[in-house]
Structure formats: structure tokens, C-alpha cells
Write an enzyme that holds these catalytic residues in place. Sequence first.
Site, PDB file in Angstrom:
ATOM      1  N   HIS A   7       0.739  -1.181  -0.071  1.00  0.00           N
ATOM      2  CA  HIS A   7      -0.032   0.220   0.046  1.00  0.00           C
ATOM      3  C   HIS A   7       0.889   1.156  -0.052  1.00  0.00           C
ATOM      4  O   HIS A   7       1.968   1.110   0.208  1.00  0.00           O
ATOM      5  CB  HIS A   7      -1.065  -0.140   1.263  1.00  0.00           C
ATOM      6  CG  HIS A   7      -0.249   0.002   2.609  1.00  0.00           C
ATOM      7  ND1 HIS A   7      -0.008  -0.997   3.184  1.00  0.00           N
ATOM      8  CD2 HIS A   7       0.185   1.249   3.246  1.00  0.00           C
ATOM      9  CE1 HIS A   7       0.608  -0.476   4.459  1.00  0.00           C
ATOM     10  NE2 HIS A   7       0.657   0.642   4.537  1.00  0.00           N
ATOM     11  N   GLU A 130       7.698   0.900   4.756  1.00  0.00           N
ATOM     12  CA  GLU A 130       7.194  -0.356   5.957  1.00  0.00           C
ATOM     13  C   GLU A 130       7.411  -1.741   5.183  1.00  0.00           C
ATOM     14  O   GLU A 130       7.159  -1.605   3.999  1.00  0.00           O
ATOM     15  CB  GLU A 130       5.897  -0.137   6.332  1.00  0.00           C
ATOM     16  CG  GLU A 130       5.100  -1.163   7.048  1.00  0.00           C
ATOM     17  CD  GLU A 130       3.702  -1.001   7.317  1.00  0.00           C
ATOM     18  OE1 GLU A 130       3.007   0.026   6.577  1.00  0.00           O
ATOM     19  OE2 GLU A 130       3.156  -1.583   8.348  1.00  0.00           O
TER      20      GLU A 130
END
Lengths: 134, 134
Positions: A7, A130
Site C-alpha cells: 500500500h 514499511e
Amino acid sequence: MIGKLNHVAIAVPDLAAATALYRDTLGAKVSAPVPQPAHGVTVVFVELPNTKVELLHPMGEKSPIAGFLEKNPSGGIHHICYEVEDILAARDKLKATGARVLGDGEPKIGAHDKPVLFLHPKDFNGTLVELEQA
Amino acid sequence: MIGKLNHVAIAVPDLAAATALYRDTLGAKVSAPVPQPAHGVTVVFVELPNTKVELLHPMGEKSPIAGFLEKNPSGGIHHICYEVEDILAARDKLKATGARVLGDGEPKIGAHDKPVLFLHPKDFNGTLVELEQA
């Protein structure tokens, strides 16, 4: 090592307005707001055919994105998340190259209930990265 | 309206170092550097299973990312690109909602030889959004 782009996370100052923008103006499929008190954010998931955009809004007093929104009052891209198969192997490989893992270096359970780590933006072209174990 | 996330573009101050980071440290498949003089950048494509990351480095004296790198010397995410089926229909819909299209509002031929438009970051949560006709 890295797999899919899981994402792109965008911090937004007004979650209802950002949701309407993605739903009505950009015509994307959006979720209801999902409170994630353990992560200090409320999230709206924007489902694209190949990945997700996550609209993040601060929740609670210690939100990890509060400082970012103070510096960027209109919002902005906060981080990108890549999938890895084995987060401990990824961490050890990254640390061996000198890349800095944020926090104590131990994976935490992330917003998707999977182990995640964050990498220092200074080591990744000014981009907060991340890693999520897929 | 928007379809796939076509790419995330990251402006980088050192293209060779950023390429090595994605290839060696993150273990991704990267292209050779592709000079794009018409767009004022040299690009390295990072191929992920579901989308691309594009590492952008200024080329020439009027590079559109030179100012961004002055403000962000370590680099940073410069824009995200969503695919649309019909860029003129997308533009007209966006303009009708008050969203600002950058430049003269006419699609230009982008880095993938397809028509593109850029939307004003102030209208999209501080995020520079590119639309590309898929």
C-alpha cells in the site's frame, strides 16, 4: 527480497473530505473508516485493482502521524509498504548492510495483523518504508 | 474512474546509489537508467510483481524535480500515478468538481508514451497525482 507494493499511505487532515475525494471525484472503491487505536490512526482503505491506498487520520493523543500533519497541514504521502516473505530474514539482511530499522528492531503486529517493521527514511531516499510479512 | 496504481515516483539525489539500494539491499529487479530528456529526468524502473517504483534523477537544467530535491536533499516520494481509461473524460470530470489540472489542462505525452495529466497537490491531500491513460 521485496515483493508486492502492499500500500501507499497518505496522511490526511480531514478523513471525510479525503474519502469523498477518492470515492466521488476519483471514482475509487473506498471502505468505511476503520479505527485502529493500537496504531493511533483511523484508516480508510482505497481499493485499486492492483494495490491499496490507505488514507490515515490521527486517532488519540499520541498518533504517530500527528507530527507529520503539523509539518504538512494539507497532508501528504506518509509511507510506502512492501511485502516480504520472511520479515526476520529481511531485517537481518538490512541490518547487515547498515540500514536502520526503527524502534527496537523487533517486528510489531501491524494494521493488517501481520508482522511489520519500519526503515529509516534517511537510508531510503527520504522515504519511510514499511515492510510487511505477506 | 481511477484504475491501477501505475507507479510511485521517488526523486533521488544519487541515482546509482538508489539503484544499488533497491537492487542489492531490497533485492528488487531494476532497469538500466533510461534518459528522458523530454521530461528532464533519468529514470530507473523498479519492477515489483504488481506495480512499479520509478527512481527519478534530474537531467538537464530545467528538470521538473530539481526544486523538489533542493527542498528534500535526501530525496522523497514525488508523485503517484493512477491509470484512467479516458484521460479527457477524467479531466473534464475533475475540472467540473473544481480540481485543478496543472499546466494548460491539455494531456501531454508522458514518460511511457501515453497521455498524462498532473493534478494540483493542494486538491489531493498534499499529493502530486499523475493520471495516465492506460
